[in-house]
Write an enzyme that holds these catalytic residues in place. Structure first.
Site, PDB file in Angstrom:
ATOM      1  CB  VAL A 195      -1.085  -0.085   1.234  1.00 27.28           C
ATOM      2  CG1 VAL A 195      -1.533   1.375   1.482  1.00 27.28           C
ATOM      3  CG2 VAL A 195      -1.928  -1.076   0.908  1.00 27.28           C
TER       4      VAL A 195
ATOM      5  CG  ASP B 288       9.619  -0.059   5.803  1.00 27.41           C
ATOM      6  OD1 ASP B 288       8.587  -0.050   4.880  1.00 27.41           O
ATOM      7  OD2 ASP B 288       9.929  -0.665   6.372  1.00 27.41           O
TER       8      ASP B 288
ATOM      9  CB  THR C  83      -7.358  -2.382   6.775  1.00 20.02           C
ATOM     10  OG1 THR C  83      -7.067  -2.424   5.658  1.00 20.02           O
ATOM     11  CG2 THR C  83      -8.527  -3.309   7.111  1.00 20.02           C
TER      12      THR C  83
ATOM     13  CB  CYS D 212      -7.223  -7.865   2.158  1.00 20.35           C
ATOM     14  SG  CYS D 212      -6.013  -6.303   2.004  1.00 20.35           S
TER      15      CYS D 212
HETATM   16  N1  LIG Z   1      -1.901  -5.348   0.403  1.00 18.76           N
HETATM   17  C1  LIG Z   1      -3.326  -4.863   0.211  1.00 18.76           C
HETATM   18  O1  LIG Z   1      -3.726  -5.208  -0.844  1.00 18.76           O
HETATM   19  C2  LIG Z   1      -3.922  -3.958   0.988  1.00 18.76           C
HETATM   20  C3  LIG Z   1      -4.986  -3.321   0.354  1.00 18.76           C
HETATM   21  C4  LIG Z   1      -5.678  -2.352   1.073  1.00 18.76           C
HETATM   22  C5  LIG Z   1      -5.425  -2.093   2.430  1.00 18.76           C
HETATM   23  N2  LIG Z   1      -4.342  -2.818   2.920  1.00 18.76           N
HETATM   24  C6  LIG Z   1      -4.179  -2.539   4.551  1.00 18.76           C
HETATM   25  O2  LIG Z   1      -2.869  -1.474   4.431  1.00 18.76           O
HETATM   26  C7  LIG Z   1      -1.865  -1.829   5.386  1.00 18.76           C
HETATM   27  C8  LIG Z   1      -0.614  -2.127   4.740  1.00 18.76           C
HETATM   28  O3  LIG Z   1      -0.673  -3.267   4.180  1.00 18.76           O
HETATM   29  P1  LIG Z   1       0.467  -3.769   3.256  1.00 18.76           P
HETATM   30  O4  LIG Z   1      -0.109  -4.886   2.525  1.00 18.76           O
HETATM   31  O5  LIG Z   1       0.936  -2.601   2.277  1.00 18.76           O
HETATM   32  O6  LIG Z   1       1.534  -4.422   4.375  1.00 18.76           O
HETATM   33  P2  LIG Z   1       3.359  -4.693   3.676  1.00 18.76           P
HETATM   34  O7  LIG Z   1       3.473  -6.074   4.739  1.00 18.76           O
HETATM   35  O8  LIG Z   1       3.103  -4.804   2.241  1.00 18.76           O
HETATM   36  O9  LIG Z   1       3.998  -3.362   4.060  1.00 18.76           O
HETATM   37  C9  LIG Z   1       4.211  -2.924   5.142  1.00 18.76           C
HETATM   38  C10 LIG Z   1       5.383  -2.109   5.554  1.00 18.76           C
HETATM   39  O10 LIG Z   1       5.412  -1.669   6.698  1.00 18.76           O
HETATM   40  C11 LIG Z   1       6.627  -1.880   7.082  1.00 18.76           C
HETATM   41  N3  LIG Z   1       6.512  -1.676   8.765  1.00 18.76           N
HETATM   42  C12 LIG Z   1       5.987  -2.429   9.509  1.00 18.76           C
HETATM   43  N4  LIG Z   1       6.140  -1.996  10.812  1.00 18.76           N
HETATM   44  C13 LIG Z   1       6.561  -0.619  10.925  1.00 18.76           C
HETATM   45  C14 LIG Z   1       6.831   0.353  11.488  1.00 18.76           C
HETATM   46  N5  LIG Z   1       6.707   0.186  13.085  1.00 18.76           N
HETATM   47  N6  LIG Z   1       7.334   1.661  11.068  1.00 18.76           N
HETATM   48  C15 LIG Z   1       7.429   1.633   9.680  1.00 18.76           C
HETATM   49  N7  LIG Z   1       7.356   0.733   8.713  1.00 18.76           N
HETATM   50  C16 LIG Z   1       7.012  -0.272   9.373  1.00 18.76           C
HETATM   51  C17 LIG Z   1       7.318  -3.010   6.912  1.00 18.76           C
HETATM   52  O11 LIG Z   1       8.655  -3.267   6.757  1.00 18.76           O
HETATM   53  C18 LIG Z   1       6.562  -2.976   5.401  1.00 18.76           C
HETATM   54  O12 LIG Z   1       7.385  -2.589   4.444  1.00 18.76           O
HETATM   55  C19 LIG Z   1      -2.787  -2.956   6.276  1.00 18.76           C
HETATM   56  O13 LIG Z   1      -3.567  -2.283   7.295  1.00 18.76           O
HETATM   57  C20 LIG Z   1      -3.574  -3.569   5.229  1.00 18.76           C
HETATM   58  O14 LIG Z   1      -4.513  -4.403   5.885  1.00 18.76           O
HETATM   59  C21 LIG Z   1      -3.820  -3.748   2.351  1.00 18.76           C
END
Ligand SMILES: NC(=O)c1ccc[n+]([C@@H]2O[C@H](COP(=O)([O-])OP(=O)(O)OC[C@H]3O[C@@H](n4cnc5c(N)ncnc54)[C@H](O)[C@@H]3O)[C@@H](O)[C@H]2O)c1
Length: 429
Positions: A20, A38, A123, A263
């Site tokens: 995201v 990150d 989310t 998700c």
């Molecule tokens: N992937 C999807 O399709 C999607 C779609 C809609 C919403 N979401 C929501 O978006 C959010 C992120 O999901 P994602 O799939 O991008 O996650 P992801 O795991 O791909 O990425 C998360 C990133 O955050 C970093 N991270 C973790 N803890 C951290 C911290 N304390 N400080 C800074 N960086 C940190 C990780 O190193 C990673 O690079 C979640 O809440 C998810 O439910 C995801």
């Protein structure tokens, strides 16, 4: 705020550069000065070299963008508009795991200044931003929310692997602590979202909207899965039934299948958690989760039964599982339900080989302790096309025959090869 962001006098920060956060940060970086933050140094290293570890963005997407990739709190202080996109998974007991969200919130709280904005995109359950995050921001910054800094929530609708529905061309929900903040957030997001923005009346409403998008899908897929179990007992093919029913104008096009990923299979548990806190036990949502979570085991058992029925000795029988990612054409293997099929087959004493053109062998080993087969062998007793990767959809029965012994089972949960398999024992959901 908007004028200062667009003139680059102020900067925006995106915290959490995953599926995201990265596309969002890169999109903003074509208009604003962006601090991409990150905690994963390995990931940051790749991003600095123009490589998206998720394989979603091409190298050109990074070119000419005003963005730094950093894990430095000092650099984060340069920002005035913070966007939080860290993971919000569930724990072993299917309860929300807010550790990354709260840790990112603490970090922002420690660098927050008067006049700043914090917008959450992760989310969460309705109420989480205002009840769990904002008090922490206030405590650590010593500032008062609403008066000294503004907050908002704008759920993400990104769909990994989908080149058609993008950040820019998908309507985005925005919400804020007050109208003044909502106006600013609208201006900022309008810089990258061309499809339009929907102003939700409150942060809680926007949080609820996001969580029900995936809950609705989960419950509907669960109904299809339940129907497929039923139709299997009736000796009719679910996809044939769905094709026939789909000729009616108001029949919804859901199909059965494994519900993995982070998700659809996760978000309903956030809603269940909040419901329980309010002393309500949601029956529909929980039943949907139960049905979908049991599908991997069900598919595994069906394959074993088909093998036994054709006279194959299960102990030591060889299966090839094609696809291990949580869905088609993505590299993400986290929370893949294909693992449940593999475990079920192994539980019965079968030997299972796994192949996947999209998954990383290192990650598969790290996450599940499983090795990916580099070259597909031959003489398999069963082939399971678990994920509808584009590399698989064009395969023919001649190919499956070339890698199996006689008799063999082709299990096709997604129904890709329905009507095309004549010699092998064929099964689909
Ligand atoms: N992937 C999807 O399709 C999607 C779609 C809609 C919403 N979401 C929501 O978006 C959010 C992120 O999901 P994602 O799939 O991008 O996650 P992801 O795991 O791909 O990425 C998360 C990133 O955050 C970093 N991270 C973790 N803890 C951290 C911290 N304390 N400080 C800074 N960086 C940190 C990780 O190193 C990673 O690079 C979640 O809440 C998810 O439910 C995801």
């Amino acid at each position: 705020m908007y004028a200062q962001l667009i003139s680059k006098e102020k900067a925006a920060a995106v915290i959490g550069l995953g599926y995201v956060g990265l596309p969002l940060a890169v999109a903003f970086a074509s208009r604003l000065r962006v601090i991409g933050f990150d905690i994963d140094e390995g990931r940051l290293d790749k991003l600095r070299r123009g490589i998206d570890p998720a394989g979603e963005l091409e190298a050109e997407a990074f070119e000419g963008k005003d963005i730094v990739f950093t894990s430095s709190t000092e650099r984060l202080k340069e920002a005035s508009f913070y966007i939080v996109t860290v993971p919000t998974p569930i724990d072993r007991h299917n309860r929300p795991d807010l550790s990354a969200l709260l840790s990112a919130t603490r970090l922002i709280g420690s660098v927050l200044s008067k006049g700043d904005y914090v917008v959450y995109e992760s989310t969460v359950y309705p109420g989480c931003t205002e009840e769990d995050c904002v008090p922490l921001l206030e405590e650590l910054s010593g500032l008062k929310a609403g008066r000294d800094f503004k907050t908002g929530y704008s759920p993400e609708r990104i769909n990994p692997g989908d080149k058609e529905h993008t950040l820019a061309n998908t309507i985005k929900i925005i919400s804020a602590c007050d109208t003044e903040a909502l106006d600013v957030i609208e201006q900022v997001y309008a810089a990258v979202v061309t499809a339009g923005l929907h102003r939700a009346p409150s942060i809680k409403t926007a949080e609820a909207a996001k969580i029900i998008e995936n809950t609705q899908r989960d419950v509907n897929i669960a109904l299809m899965n339940e129907l497929s179990i039923l139709f299997d007992r009736m000796g009719i093919n679910t996809y044939d039934v769905l094709t026939a029913a789909g000729t009616k104008w108001n029949f919804l096009p859901f199909t059965p299948g494994l519900v993995g990923g982070h998700c659809i299979g996760v978000d309903p548990y956030y809603l269940v958690h909040k419901a329980k806190e309010l002393k309500y036990h949601p029956k529909m949502i929980n039943s949907g989760r139960f049905v979908n979570d049991s599908m991997g085991g069900y598919i595994g058992k069906k394959i074993v039964k088909k093998l036994i029925a054709q006279g194959t000795n299960i102990l030591g029988a060889r299966a090839l599982v094609m696809g291990i990612t949580f869905k088609e054409n993505v590299s993400d293997i986290r929370n893949s339900k294909v693992i449940d099929i593999i475990r079920e087959l192994k539980d019965y004493g079968m030997e299972v080989e796994i192949t996947d053109p999209c998954a990383s062998p290192e990650e598969t080993e790290r996450e599940y302790g499983l090795q990916l087969t580099e070259t597909v062998g031959s003489n398999y007793d069963a082939v399971i096309v678990a994920v509808a990767h584009k590399q698989y959809t064009g395969l023919t029965e001649a190919y499956f025959l070339s890698i199996t012994r006689r008799p063999a089972v082709l299990a096709d949960p997604k129904g890709i090869f329905r009507g095309k398999i004549h010699t092998m024992t064929y099964w689909s959901l």
